[in-house]
Motif scaffolding. Structure first.
Motif, mmCIF file in Angstrom:
data_model
loop_
_atom_site.group_PDB
_atom_site.id
_atom_site.type_symbol
_atom_site.label_atom_id
_atom_site.label_comp_id
_atom_site.label_asym_id
_atom_site.label_seq_id
_atom_site.Cartn_x
_atom_site.Cartn_y
_atom_site.Cartn_z
ATOM 1 N N ASN A 237 37.021 29.187 49.917
ATOM 2 C CA ASN A 237 36.636 28.959 48.526
ATOM 3 C C ASN A 237 35.134 29.155 48.337
ATOM 4 O OD1 ASN A 237 38.030 28.501 46.187
ATOM 5 N ND2 ASN A 237 38.338 26.316 46.522
ATOM 6 N N ASP A 238 34.387 29.128 49.448
ATOM 7 C CA ASP A 238 32.930 29.233 49.406
ATOM 8 C C ASP A 238 32.431 30.680 49.348
ATOM 9 O OD1 ASP A 238 33.605 30.050 51.920
ATOM 10 O OD2 ASP A 238 32.345 28.630 53.007
ATOM 11 N N LYS A 239 33.352 31.637 49.108
ATOM 12 C CA LYS A 239 33.052 33.072 48.976
ATOM 13 C C LYS A 239 32.820 33.762 50.318
ATOM 14 C CE LYS A 239 30.553 32.031 44.688
ATOM 15 N NZ LYS A 239 29.270 32.184 43.965
ATOM 16 N N HIS A 258 31.097 38.655 49.242
ATOM 17 C CA HIS A 258 31.896 38.501 48.031
ATOM 18 C C HIS A 258 31.193 37.565 47.049
ATOM 19 C CE1 HIS A 258 35.511 40.730 49.027
ATOM 20 N NE2 HIS A 258 35.505 40.196 50.237
ATOM 21 N N THR A 259 31.455 37.782 45.770
ATOM 22 C CA THR A 259 30.846 36.938 44.739
ATOM 23 C C THR A 259 31.816 35.893 44.213
ATOM 24 O OG1 THR A 259 31.446 38.557 43.035
ATOM 25 C CG2 THR A 259 29.263 38.768 44.043
ATOM 26 N N LYS A 260 33.054 35.938 44.702
ATOM 27 C CA LYS A 260 34.045 34.908 44.369
ATOM 28 C C LYS A 260 34.805 34.544 45.644
ATOM 29 C CE LYS A 260 34.642 36.243 39.509
ATOM 30 N NZ LYS A 260 35.613 36.638 38.445
ATOM 31 N N LYS A 261 35.710 33.606 45.555
ATOM 32 C CA LYS A 261 36.444 33.117 46.717
ATOM 33 C C LYS A 261 37.179 34.249 47.435
ATOM 34 C CE LYS A 261 40.182 31.800 43.552
ATOM 35 N NZ LYS A 261 40.924 30.659 42.972
ATOM 36 N N THR A 263 40.425 35.426 49.080
ATOM 37 C CA THR A 263 41.825 35.017 48.990
ATOM 38 C C THR A 263 42.762 35.780 49.922
ATOM 39 O OG1 THR A 263 42.027 36.517 47.104
ATOM 40 C CG2 THR A 263 41.652 34.182 46.627
ATOM 41 N N SER A 278 39.061 39.640 47.231
ATOM 42 C CA SER A 278 38.640 38.530 46.396
ATOM 43 C C SER A 278 38.958 38.798 44.931
ATOM 44 C CB SER A 278 37.122 38.322 46.572
ATOM 45 O OG SER A 278 36.566 37.513 45.569
ATOM 46 N N PRO A 279 39.006 37.757 44.112
ATOM 47 C CA PRO A 279 39.101 37.955 42.659
ATOM 48 C C PRO A 279 37.893 38.671 42.066
ATOM 49 C CG PRO A 279 39.757 35.722 43.228
ATOM 50 C CD PRO A 279 39.176 36.323 44.472
ATOM 51 N N ASP A 280 36.844 38.908 42.871
ATOM 52 C CA ASP A 280 35.704 39.694 42.374
ATOM 53 C C ASP A 280 36.046 41.181 42.272
ATOM 54 O OD1 ASP A 280 35.598 40.660 44.971
ATOM 55 O OD2 ASP A 280 33.698 39.718 45.483
ATOM 56 N N GLY A 303 41.102 41.194 39.629
ATOM 57 C CA GLY A 303 40.994 40.553 40.932
ATOM 58 C C GLY A 303 42.057 41.051 41.888
#
Length: 499
Positions: A237-239, A258-261, A263, A278-280, A303
């Motif tokens: 979750n911390d990217k 990554h700029t988002k989590k 996954t 990632s969702p980025d 994402g």
């Protein structure tokens, strides 16, 4: 000046210093640059010490103040007369370092300062964009954009490069080889495979909470290195993604970009390479020894929700909230083809290649599992029956079975030869399933969600349940020959189970 600016950025980033001391760092960098010889620098005087500076000032009618050039002593202290960098340069080479500045991205990425060079490049590009020093123009007609540069990031999804006959033949040859090998193995299982009665005796061997940030808790995905099962890859979750050695209990590296989590993660079976999504909307290919991104693939407008590596090890399947799946070349970053189902457009939630690699499955937000023919890029079968978005799918190694889950507290088993659901595992009320995984022999099925469960295939008996996680389990994988099971959770821990 660009060389100086990049050097200063590297100094600052490497030492994690604030931007406010930029001027002091610039003076330091120029001072060092003037003192150390460069391989490519052939012209111009080198001021190697106080005597050189004094002579230079005298020859050019410049007032010389020794204290202005005293970098080692407080103002007022006498300047030492015996120095390695004075005019007497006997043995001077012993005190000098040869500095070689990289001339390309590839050269920069193999240097010890690779991370600092990459951060400097990112910062420079950010400044260029912020100050509008270039104009965005329309791409000329009849041209295609193929992938992105290594380590670069595209602002828009790349165009398709196409499924060439060579690519299709490569896929077919691999499928034929795998089918032949599977027939040779028959129905036998490896002698080293852990027996069902041993699985029943599995215990929690270790719990590791230190892989990801405590301030943004939660591990969302995981994979085990197929060739060295001591190495475990996790996405947080911390990217960040992390690689952990369960035997030494040490974090090998942290992958930041990554700029988002993060996954979805995959550990390449034959190379020191990992893949994250990632969702980025970015897919990143990482070189583990340098912890650097070697490809950044922009295959989707939304994402990325699922990743699966083709059996060749050269191609990647991805799914997205943009309602499309994409098939990309891992080596070049090119998107070879991208498809969506225009008849019933819904977000795609997960992806998985069949072991032979000619077909694959995707999950959708409207509860349907779709089977696709890769060569024809066509939807060839649909499996309805779940309720809620599909959360996980997994093919058995023999290619006969498909396990699926959704937000309905069941796991469905499908026979791919008969295209029908032959078994439904009903779980506890409100049970959430987040990950499914068959072991390499197809003997066991692991379920991760509200807890961790191991099922014996064919009989579909629940051999063991682990309830150690204090939050939702998000990933589960088997070690070689099922000698251990690993799981990750929103409680920020990686847990290892075995004898």
């Amino acid at each position: 000046m660009n060389g100086v600016a990049e050097g200063v950025r590297c100094l600052r980033l490497e030492a994690e210093l604030p931007k406010g001391i930029w001027a002091e760092l610039a003076y330091t960098f120029i001072y060092l640059k003037n003192r150390f010889p460069h391989k490519r620098e052939k012209a111009g005087p080198r001021l190697r010490g106080h005597n050189d500076v004094e002579k230079y000032c005298e020859n050019n009618n410049i007032k010389y103040d020794a204290q202005q050039f005293n970098f080692h002593h407080q103002v007022g202290e006498p300047i030492p007369q015996s120095r390695a960098d004075d005019d007497d340069s006997s043995g001077l080479e012993n005190y000098h370092t040869t500095i070689v500045e990289p001339t390309s991205y590839e050269e920069a990425m193999i240097q010890p300062e690779a991370r600092s060079w990459q951060e400097a490049m990112k910062e420079e590009l950010g400044v260029l964009k912020e100050r509008n020093v270039y104009d965005v123009v329309q791409r000329p007609q009849n041209t295609k954009q193929y992938g992105v540069e290594a380590g670069g990031v595209a602002d828009q999804p790349v165009e398709e490069a196409g499924m060439t006959p060579e690519v299709i033949q490569k896929l077919q040859d691999k499928a034929t080889l795998l089918t032949t090998e599977r027939k040779k193995r028959g129905k036998s299982v490896p002698e080293e495979l852990v027996k069902p009665e041993q699985v029943r005796q599995f215990q929690t061997l270790a719990s590791h909470p230190g892989l990801h940030s405590a301030s943004v808790p939660g591990i969302l995905s995981m994979d085990v290195c197929p060739t060295d099962t001591s190495k475990i890859l996790t996405g947080g979750n911390d990217k960040n993604a992390a690689i952990f050695n369960k035997d030494t209990e040490q974090v090998i590296t942290i992958l930041k970009g990554h700029t988002k989590k993060v996954t979805s993660v995959i550990y390449h079976p034959e190379e020191d390479t990992v893949i994250t999504a990632s969702p980025d909307s970015m897919i990143r290919i990482w070189h583990v020894p340098t912890s650097q991104t070697i490809q950044a693939i922009k295959a989707h407008e939304g994402g990325v929700t699922g990743l699966s590596l083709h059996a060749t090890g050269d191609y990647l399947l991805s799914t997205s909230t943009d309602e499309h799946w994409a098939f990309s070349d891992l080596r070049t970053g090119r998107v070879l083809t991208k498809e969506g189902d225009t008849t019933t457009p819904h977000s795609l939630t997960t992806a998985q290649f069949h072991p032979d690699g000619l077909i694959f499955g995707t999950g959708t937000s409207d509860s349907v599992i779709k089977i696709w023919d890769l060569k024809e890029r066509a939807n060839v079968a649909n499996f309805p029956g779940h309720s809620g978005p599909i959360s996980a799918i997994a093919f058995s190694e023999n290619g006969y079975y498909l396990a699926t889950s959704a937000d309905d507290s069941v796991v469905k088993l499908w026979d791919l030869r008969k295209l029908k659901n032959f078994k439904t595992l009903t779980l506890d009320e409100a049970y959430e399933v987040k990950s499914l995984c068959f072991d390499q022999s197809g003997t066991y099925l692991a379920v991760a969600g509200s807890d961790i469960r191991i099922y014996l295939c064919k009989q579909w008996d629940n051999l063991k349940t682990f309830s150690d996680h204090t939050a939702l389990a998000t990933g589960v994988r088997f070690g070689q020959h099922a000698h251990f099971v690993a799981s990750v959770s929103m409680d920020r821990t990686l847990k290892i189970y075995g004898m």
